[in-house]
Design an enzyme around this catalytic site. Structure first.
Site, PDB file in Angstrom:
ATOM      1  N   SER A 197       0.807  -1.211   0.000  1.00  0.00           N
ATOM      2  CA  SER A 197       0.000   0.000   0.000  1.00  0.00           C
ATOM      3  C   SER A 197       0.846   1.270   0.000  1.00  0.00           C
ATOM      4  O   SER A 197       1.519   1.564  -0.981  1.00  0.00           O
ATOM      5  CB  SER A 197      -0.971  -0.045   1.185  1.00  0.00           C
ATOM      6  N   ASP A 395      -9.395  -4.750  -5.133  1.00  0.00           N
ATOM      7  CA  ASP A 395      -9.046  -3.569  -4.343  1.00  0.00           C
ATOM      8  C   ASP A 395      -9.271  -2.301  -5.147  1.00  0.00           C
ATOM      9  O   ASP A 395      -8.795  -2.182  -6.279  1.00  0.00           O
ATOM     10  CB  ASP A 395      -7.580  -3.647  -3.917  1.00  0.00           C
ATOM     11  N   HIS A 452      -7.205  -5.700  -1.012  1.00  0.00           N
ATOM     12  CA  HIS A 452      -6.051  -4.824  -0.825  1.00  0.00           C
ATOM     13  C   HIS A 452      -4.828  -5.554  -0.271  1.00  0.00           C
ATOM     14  O   HIS A 452      -3.701  -5.254  -0.660  1.00  0.00           O
ATOM     15  CB  HIS A 452      -6.447  -3.689   0.118  1.00  0.00           C
TER      16      HIS A 452
END
Length: 478
Positions: A197, A395, A452
């Protein structure tokens, strides 16, 4: 994890002692110190003026017989105590590579990934105690999980020194230097840095900083241990707002699972992006000031992100941008209460209560989110270091479409050939788990049916990707 909502860099040269003069000798010290009923192994690292305090084999999480673990702190600056948790490889630890893992956020503790994705243990069916994870990354590598910046997880002390990706990098390097000198058996091992991320910022900057330090060491300008970086792995990374904000609009309109915005709203958001967001992002890139970069962040949040999140709420019963499928699935938070138990903290050697996320406030105010790390990422690929960017295709937050466009825009001799390649099937034991393309040392992967945090959704294929990348032979369908 990336939150949806320039302070000058630390000069490492000021914290690293130079060559010892005839009258000065830097000496490392080792001893045992008792604090609050806990016996800490202490290592004072002379060259970085840092200090490690840790406990060995707490019995928490990794319970595989014969596998050692260490948990504790490295003091990397004045009142800056960074938490680390190290697990030996379950197989052949004497020769296995060393991998450092940093979670995203910014400000998310690495225990988030440790307990929900690829650590030695995880929580199954909402149990209150963890059990062994058969797909742990330490099945192959020696794993070093780190909580940074200060204030995340079990790290504690001065929370103001690090408010951007670039100010974080020198402290990470100091931590690795102290770790190597305390555990010299890992000094010449292959080293990988993995993240997720917001790690699309962290990963490129941290590795670029390590490479720069290696160069300074080899020239004789700096004392330290050169780090043999062989891989950078990033899961659903946030690299470049200008590329990825536009991809967010396109993904919300056209993705494999459900349409979030209609055609007319898609066109309207693209117009907002061109008219309002692009100039703000260009201004941030031109000046790199906190004021202009914060304004750029505010622009795309107001013009793009908040409207798309509002649309999600209108089209779904539950909203989790990290998995847009219905029903949505997200990693459990069972580990938080577990790590906040006093008995667990005492066993680990933790000195403060566990904080799952520091929050992104300081980074946002500094304007770190819209800053691009394409240049750093390009430098790493140009250096020949294997880079894998893999993304779960359910995601929205750092979606596969945006990360693919990032990979195609990396500046290196193979750019055009890589960008023109088509995605091919990627299989695990003959079953297709996604698609990928690779050229030389650059790899991009789209993983099906994953949100994610890919290793939570697809643990077995994630371990295969991890092993193949760390072996530096490229990813190969099986």
């Amino acid at each position: 994890m990336r939150w949806i909502l320039a302070v000058g860099a630390v000069l490492v040269a000021s914290t690293i002692a130079g060559p010892a003069s005839p009258r000065t000798v830097n000496i490392n010290k080792r001893y045992v110190e008792e604090q609050n009923g806990i016996n800490y192994n202490v290592f004072e690292h002379a060259s970085t003026s840092s200090k490690m305090s840790f406990v060995k084999n707490s019995g928490i999480c990794e319970t595989t017989s014969g596998v050692n673990q260490y948990s504790g702190y490295i003091t990397v600056g004045e009142d800056m105590n960074m938490w680390f948790w190290f697990f030996e490889a379950r197989n052949n630890p004497q020769e296995a590579p060393l991998v450092a893992y940093f979670d995203g956020g910014p400000g998310t503790a690495s225990e988030y990934a440790l307990f929900t994705q690829h650590g030695p243990c995880h929580f199954v069916n909402n149990e209150t105690t963890p059990s062994l994870n058969p797909y742990s990354f330490n099945d192959y590598a020696n794993m070093l999980y780190v909580d940074q910046p200060i204030g995340a997880g079990f790290s504690y002390g001065n929370t103001t020194a690090v408010n951007s990706t670039k100010t974080a990098a020198p402290y990470v390097w100091i931590l690795l230097q102290a770790f190597y000198d305390n555990f010299p058996e890992y000094e010449n091992r292959d080293f990988g840095l993995w993240t997720e991320s917001y790690g699309g910022h962290y990963g490129p900057e941290f590795v670029k900083y390590i490479l720069d330090q290696n160069t300074a060491i080899s020239r004789g300008d700096l004392q330290g241990q050169e780090i043999c970086v062989v891989a950078l792995g990033i899961n659903n990374g946030w690299f470049d707002a200008k590329i990825q904000e536009k991809a967010d609009i396109d993904y919300a309109y056209d993705n494999p699972y459900r349409q979030i915005i209609n055609e007319s709203f898609h066109a309207e958001l693209l117009s907002r992006y061109d008219t309002n967001c692009t100039p703000a992002l260009d201004q941030c890139a031109a000046t790199d000031t906190s004021e202009d970069c914060f304004a750029a962040w505010n622009s795309y949040m107001q013009e793009i992100e908040y409207p798309i999140l509002a649309a999600m709420k209108e089209t779904a019963t539950t909203v989790y941008p990290g998995d847009i499928r219905e029903p949505t699935t997200r990693p459990p938070s069972t580990y938080v209460a577990y790590l906040q138990r006093p008995d667990i903290q005492k066993a680990l050697g933790a000195k403060v209560n566990y904080t799952d996320s520091l929050g992104a406030g300081d980074f946002i105010r500094d304007g770190d989110d819209p800053r691009s790390f394409m240049s750093e990422l390009s430098t790493i690929v140009q250096a020949g270091i294997p880079v894998v960017s893999y993304a779960g295709d359910a995601d929205y937050v750092c979606n596969w479409l945006g990360t693919l466009r990032v990979a195609d825009e990396i500046q290196w001799p193979g750019q055009k050939r890589f960008a023109n390649q088509t995605l091919e099937p990627y299989t695990l034991d003959g079953m297709q788990k996604g698609t990928f393309k690779s050229l030389d040392n650059l790899i991009f992967m789209r993983i099906f049916e994953a949100g994610h945090n890919v290793p939570f959704y697809q643990p077995e294929v994630s371990l295969q990707i991890f092993e193949q990348t760390m072996k530096t032979g490229g990813v190969i369908p099986t």
